[in-house]
Motif scaffolding. Structure first.
Motif, PDB file in Angstrom:
ATOM      1  N   VAL A 116      22.075  77.689  63.732  1.00  0.00           N
ATOM      2  CA  VAL A 116      20.969  77.561  63.171  1.00  0.00           C
ATOM      3  C   VAL A 116      20.924  78.351  61.950  1.00  0.00           C
ATOM      4  O   VAL A 116      20.265  77.948  60.678  1.00  0.00           O
ATOM      5  CB  VAL A 116      19.674  78.168  64.034  1.00  0.00           C
ATOM      6  CG1 VAL A 116      18.557  78.404  63.494  1.00  0.00           C
ATOM      7  CG2 VAL A 116      19.790  77.258  65.422  1.00  0.00           C
ATOM      8  N   ALA A 117      21.655  79.679  62.036  1.00  0.00           N
ATOM      9  CA  ALA A 117      21.864  80.437  60.875  1.00  0.00           C
ATOM     10  C   ALA A 117      22.211  79.697  59.605  1.00  0.00           C
ATOM     11  O   ALA A 117      21.972  80.139  58.326  1.00  0.00           O
ATOM     12  CB  ALA A 117      22.619  81.887  61.152  1.00  0.00           C
ATOM     13  N   LEU A 118      23.448  79.093  59.903  1.00  0.00           N
ATOM     14  CA  LEU A 118      24.462  78.460  58.737  1.00  0.00           C
ATOM     15  C   LEU A 118      23.302  77.138  58.014  1.00  0.00           C
ATOM     16  O   LEU A 118      23.419  77.173  56.969  1.00  0.00           O
ATOM     17  CB  LEU A 118      25.520  77.812  59.463  1.00  0.00           C
ATOM     18  CG  LEU A 118      26.776  78.543  59.364  1.00  0.00           C
ATOM     19  CD1 LEU A 118      27.951  77.709  60.051  1.00  0.00           C
ATOM     20  CD2 LEU A 118      27.298  78.999  57.902  1.00  0.00           C
ATOM     21  N   LEU A 119      22.766  76.417  59.077  1.00  0.00           N
ATOM     22  CA  LEU A 119      21.980  75.419  58.690  1.00  0.00           C
ATOM     23  C   LEU A 119      20.770  75.888  57.572  1.00  0.00           C
ATOM     24  O   LEU A 119      20.163  75.415  56.750  1.00  0.00           O
ATOM     25  CB  LEU A 119      21.356  74.558  59.588  1.00  0.00           C
ATOM     26  CG  LEU A 119      22.415  73.640  60.459  1.00  0.00           C
ATOM     27  CD1 LEU A 119      21.738  73.209  61.681  1.00  0.00           C
ATOM     28  CD2 LEU A 119      22.711  72.554  59.444  1.00  0.00           C
ATOM     29  N   THR A 145      18.919  89.142  45.926  1.00  0.00           N
ATOM     30  CA  THR A 145      18.331  88.942  47.135  1.00  0.00           C
ATOM     31  C   THR A 145      18.814  87.799  47.819  1.00  0.00           C
ATOM     32  O   THR A 145      19.216  87.730  49.285  1.00  0.00           O
ATOM     33  CB  THR A 145      16.602  88.381  46.990  1.00  0.00           C
ATOM     34  OG1 THR A 145      16.348  89.621  46.315  1.00  0.00           O
ATOM     35  CG2 THR A 145      16.044  88.448  48.362  1.00  0.00           C
ATOM     36  N   SER A 146      19.219  86.690  47.274  1.00  0.00           N
ATOM     37  CA  SER A 146      19.615  85.304  47.791  1.00  0.00           C
ATOM     38  C   SER A 146      21.214  85.757  48.608  1.00  0.00           C
ATOM     39  O   SER A 146      21.514  85.288  49.625  1.00  0.00           O
ATOM     40  CB  SER A 146      19.900  84.352  46.818  1.00  0.00           C
ATOM     41  OG  SER A 146      18.593  84.018  46.229  1.00  0.00           O
ATOM     42  N   VAL A 147      21.934  86.515  47.745  1.00  0.00           N
ATOM     43  CA  VAL A 147      23.105  86.791  48.288  1.00  0.00           C
ATOM     44  C   VAL A 147      23.186  87.583  49.574  1.00  0.00           C
ATOM     45  O   VAL A 147      23.998  87.498  50.585  1.00  0.00           O
ATOM     46  CB  VAL A 147      24.250  87.492  47.339  1.00  0.00           C
ATOM     47  CG1 VAL A 147      25.460  87.917  47.744  1.00  0.00           C
ATOM     48  CG2 VAL A 147      24.437  86.525  46.187  1.00  0.00           C
ATOM     49  N   MET A 148      22.362  88.534  49.555  1.00  0.00           N
ATOM     50  CA  MET A 148      22.121  89.190  50.813  1.00  0.00           C
ATOM     51  C   MET A 148      21.390  88.409  51.871  1.00  0.00           C
ATOM     52  O   MET A 148      22.005  88.737  53.043  1.00  0.00           O
ATOM     53  CB  MET A 148      20.983  90.492  50.784  1.00  0.00           C
ATOM     54  CG  MET A 148      21.342  91.553  49.646  1.00  0.00           C
ATOM     55  SD  MET A 148      23.029  92.338  49.995  1.00  0.00           S
ATOM     56  CE  MET A 148      22.582  93.439  51.056  1.00  0.00           C
ATOM     57  N   GLU A 149      20.650  87.590  51.612  1.00  0.00           N
ATOM     58  CA  GLU A 149      20.183  86.385  52.721  1.00  0.00           C
ATOM     59  C   GLU A 149      21.204  85.922  53.226  1.00  0.00           C
ATOM     60  O   GLU A 149      21.469  85.458  54.444  1.00  0.00           O
ATOM     61  CB  GLU A 149      19.188  85.602  52.095  1.00  0.00           C
ATOM     62  CG  GLU A 149      17.835  85.996  52.152  1.00  0.00           C
ATOM     63  CD  GLU A 149      16.925  84.756  51.643  1.00  0.00           C
ATOM     64  OE1 GLU A 149      16.133  84.062  52.439  1.00  0.00           O
ATOM     65  OE2 GLU A 149      16.946  84.480  50.341  1.00  0.00           O
ATOM     66  N   SER A 150      22.333  85.293  52.643  1.00  0.00           N
ATOM     67  CA  SER A 150      23.408  84.675  52.856  1.00  0.00           C
ATOM     68  C   SER A 150      24.404  85.227  54.006  1.00  0.00           C
ATOM     69  O   SER A 150      25.253  84.773  54.635  1.00  0.00           O
ATOM     70  CB  SER A 150      24.236  84.269  51.666  1.00  0.00           C
ATOM     71  OG  SER A 150      25.101  85.335  51.194  1.00  0.00           O
ATOM     72  N   LEU A 151      24.007  86.645  54.158  1.00  0.00           N
ATOM     73  CA  LEU A 151      24.987  87.415  55.277  1.00  0.00           C
ATOM     74  C   LEU A 151      24.355  87.035  56.586  1.00  0.00           C
ATOM     75  O   LEU A 151      24.946  87.240  57.643  1.00  0.00           O
ATOM     76  CB  LEU A 151      24.840  88.876  55.167  1.00  0.00           C
ATOM     77  CG  LEU A 151      25.406  89.457  53.895  1.00  0.00           C
ATOM     78  CD1 LEU A 151      25.038  90.872  53.500  1.00  0.00           C
ATOM     79  CD2 LEU A 151      26.959  89.310  53.895  1.00  0.00           C
ATOM     80  N   ALA A 152      23.197  86.322  56.762  1.00  0.00           N
ATOM     81  CA  ALA A 152      22.508  86.021  58.085  1.00  0.00           C
ATOM     82  C   ALA A 152      23.842  85.188  59.028  1.00  0.00           C
ATOM     83  O   ALA A 152      23.828  85.678  60.157  1.00  0.00           O
ATOM     84  CB  ALA A 152      21.277  85.282  57.842  1.00  0.00           C
ATOM     85  N   PRO A 153      24.231  84.405  58.745  1.00  0.00           N
ATOM     86  CA  PRO A 153      25.120  83.546  59.738  1.00  0.00           C
ATOM     87  C   PRO A 153      26.202  84.375  59.971  1.00  0.00           C
ATOM     88  O   PRO A 153      26.699  84.412  61.393  1.00  0.00           O
ATOM     89  CB  PRO A 153      25.670  82.283  58.708  1.00  0.00           C
ATOM     90  CG  PRO A 153      24.985  82.122  57.610  1.00  0.00           C
ATOM     91  CD  PRO A 153      24.143  83.463  57.371  1.00  0.00           C
TER      92      PRO A 153
END
Length: 292
Positions: free
Chosen positions: A241-244, A99-107
């Motif tokens: 914002v996405a990176l932060l 789940t966390s790795v998929m979240e990291s695609l946001a930026p």
């Protein structure tokens, strides 16, 4: 003035990500609440918190503020609800790591949409920062990544809804935050999510301690930081914002270590250092460019 506003926005995003990151350690102290019921209570209390903020700020203008957002606010609310619901639903189907790795695609998604929709020019250094942050996240969770069955694949597909909804929401915030107050959309997000999860949560199993913990999470881990992010987005680019926001996943293992005795693996520390370096490097580069 613009630089001061930017610094305050960065601090607001750091505060938001820090508050978001407390969900894992707090959930370790739940007694009987699980799955959809956690989403329901957390979303409900987030909606109550933001409603309280709005009543304090606007008084009788509460309803008119909701109407003022128009369709943009409704779509933003649906995106918040999607993020709230997909996160916990994904955790019932697959691992925290997946789940966390998929979240990291946001930026990455946010940068692409900023380029396509807002016509923003994304600096090459930012693309490098996004790539490094993605590698760092992969490194953090590499040992725990697993897709062993169709249920795990479905969980990752559900988790994909988090960065997709997040990036769409960021574009909405950037397009309308200067003309419309979109903090009420956070209230709508909590309301939509609670209503969607209610039938799936019955019968309730949460103890009084669980409700108190989830109430605190709804107020301080969801309602408050999401409102802070809306304010910060007015002075930062969408991809910034996405990176932060990645600080959330970076800090979560730290709180689990300090508050629940879960010692982070070496890969978690190494990957986390890479993510942190990417975030700091991107901000330094942006500051140098603005100064030049």
């Amino acid at each position: 003035a613009a630089q001061n506003a930017r610094r305050k926005a960065i601090l607001l995003m750091i505060a938001a990500a820090t508050l978001w990151s407390t969900a894992g350690v707090a959930s370790r102290h739940l007694q009987s609440a699980a799955g959809f019921e956690i989403v329901f209570w957390r979303s409900l209390f987030a909606a109550i918190f933001v409603a309280g903020l709005m009543l304090h700020q606007y008084g009788r203008g509460f309803v008119s503020r909701l109407k003022l957002m128009g369709s943009t606010g409704v779509v933003s609310g649906l995106m918040w609800a999607t993020m709230y619901s997909c996160f916990m639903t994904a955790l019932t189907l697959t691992t925290v790591a997946n789940t966390s790795v998929m979240e990291s695609l946001a930026p990455l998604f946010t940068a692409l949409l900023s380029w396509l929709v807002l016509k923003e020019k994304i600096p090459f250094a930012t693309w490098i920062a996004i790539a490094l942050a993605g590698c760092g996240m992969g490194w953090m969770f590499a040992g725990n990544l697993s897709v062993t069955d169709s249920r795990g694949v479905l969980g990752m597909l559900v988790a994909l809804g988090i960065p997709l909804a997040s990036s769409v929401n960021m574009i909405l915030l950037k397009r309308r935050s200067h003309t419309v107050d979109l903090i009420p959309a956070v209230f709508l997000g909590g309301t939509f999510s609670a209503l969607a999860m209610l039938p799936l949560s019955m019968p309730f199993h949460a103890s009084v301690q669980d409700v108190l913990i989830l109430g605190a999470l709804g107020f301080f881990q969801l309602g408050l930081p999401c409102s802070l992010m809306v304010k910060a987005s007015a002075h930062l680019k969408a991809h910034e914002v996405a990176l932060l926001a990645l600080l959330e996943v970076l800090l979560a293992p730290l709180w689990a270590w300090l508050g629940a005795g879960e010692v982070p693996a070496t890969a978690t520390l190494t990957g986390g250092a890479l993510v942190l370096a990417a975030l700091i490097g991107n901000e330094i580069r942006t500051w140098q460019q603005k100064r030049a």
